[in-house]
Design a protein around this motif. Sequence first.
Motif, short mmCIF file in Angstrom:
data_model
loop_
_atom_site.label_atom_id
_atom_site.label_comp_id
_atom_site.label_asym_id
_atom_site.label_seq_id
_atom_site.Cartn_x
_atom_site.Cartn_y
_atom_site.Cartn_z
N UNK A 218 2.27 8.07 -1.17
CA UNK A 218 2.63 9.08 -0.18
C UNK A 218 1.68 9.01 1.02
N UNK A 219 2.16 9.48 2.16
CA UNK A 219 1.30 9.72 3.31
C UNK A 219 1.40 11.20 3.66
N UNK A 220 0.31 11.76 4.22
CA UNK A 220 0.32 13.18 4.53
C UNK A 220 0.41 14.01 3.26
N UNK A 221 0.86 15.23 3.41
CA UNK A 221 1.01 16.13 2.27
C UNK A 221 2.49 16.22 1.92
N UNK A 222 2.95 15.31 1.06
CA UNK A 222 4.34 15.21 0.65
C UNK A 222 5.27 14.97 1.85
N UNK A 223 4.80 14.17 2.83
CA UNK A 223 5.64 13.84 3.97
C UNK A 223 6.58 12.69 3.68
N UNK A 224 6.29 11.92 2.65
CA UNK A 224 7.15 10.80 2.28
C UNK A 224 6.31 9.62 1.84
N UNK A 226 5.11 5.59 2.17
CA UNK A 226 4.90 4.62 3.25
C UNK A 226 5.57 3.29 2.95
N UNK A 227 5.91 3.03 1.70
CA UNK A 227 6.55 1.76 1.35
C UNK A 227 7.93 1.66 2.00
N UNK A 228 8.18 0.52 2.67
CA UNK A 228 9.47 0.27 3.34
C UNK A 228 9.82 1.38 4.33
#
Length: 305
Positions: A218-224, A226-228
């Motif tokens: 994940x990046x951020x706080x549950x922002x999504x 980063x893979x693909x």
Amino acid sequence: MRKIPLGVSNLMVPPVAIGCMRLNKLSPQEAEHFIHTALHYGANFFDHADIYGNGDCERMFADAIHMNANIREKIILQSKCGIRRGYFDFSKGHILSAVDGILQRLHTDYLDVLLLHRPDALMEPEEVAEAFNILHDTGKVRFFGVSNQKPMQIQLLAKYLEQPIVANQLQFSIAHANMVTNGINVNMTTESSFDHDGSVLDFCRLHNITIQAWSPFQYGFFEGVFLDNDKFPELNATLNRLAEKYEVTNTTIAAAWILRHPAKMQMITGTMNPDRLVSCLQAANIVLTREEWYEIYRSAGNIVP
């Protein structure tokens, strides 16, 4: 699968733990297949929390693994408590009742590890110590840890505990790497130099507390993830190139980046996809070079001064 020590405990655990937060999204048949896929590859450490699915994830796990005494001896169970609806609760009464509920749902007499789930601003460490003593003395919990805590919070708690803190579960990934970044950007005035956690990475290494990395993709706080993700073109190009070199997936390389750190972290998976789980587990067999580790780090936009 190779094993690492969990803190100062006598537990030897896989470097990749199976996070069960989304287990209730599967059918009973899918859950059974998922769990047995993990066991087939030697991943026998399962991470739970009483709030996951409001307890349904723990119930589903016990049913899916067909819990009995023989199976229980072959697995390591960790769960967390302390988050309630709208507030946190580390009171003695809540910890004790929460563990009883966890044990009932998991169909077991004991937990290998209990973590306090996020800091409680109203924590009274004396109460926590009393609860831990009862749980330890009655055999309901073998070892104890925390989640998302700073060094001073851990030290305050440890002042009163008779048991050591063996683990601290913290968010960590290539794109959420402030634990590492602020240590690289020392004495600088960049955004990356801000210390948000009291040098928790170094603190845990100094005190033999295993960092359990959650949300490893994940990046951020549950922002999504980063893979693909088009937001991270350079990072994904680097991961994909190294994945081709090692003949694995980009998921494996991203996980191997975490496991390469000499802190000997234990990564907590979040996927419920058996194939992606296998990709995560394969990371335990890959050791990135120092140059590759830093290349991945830089490609995520992290600064190497």
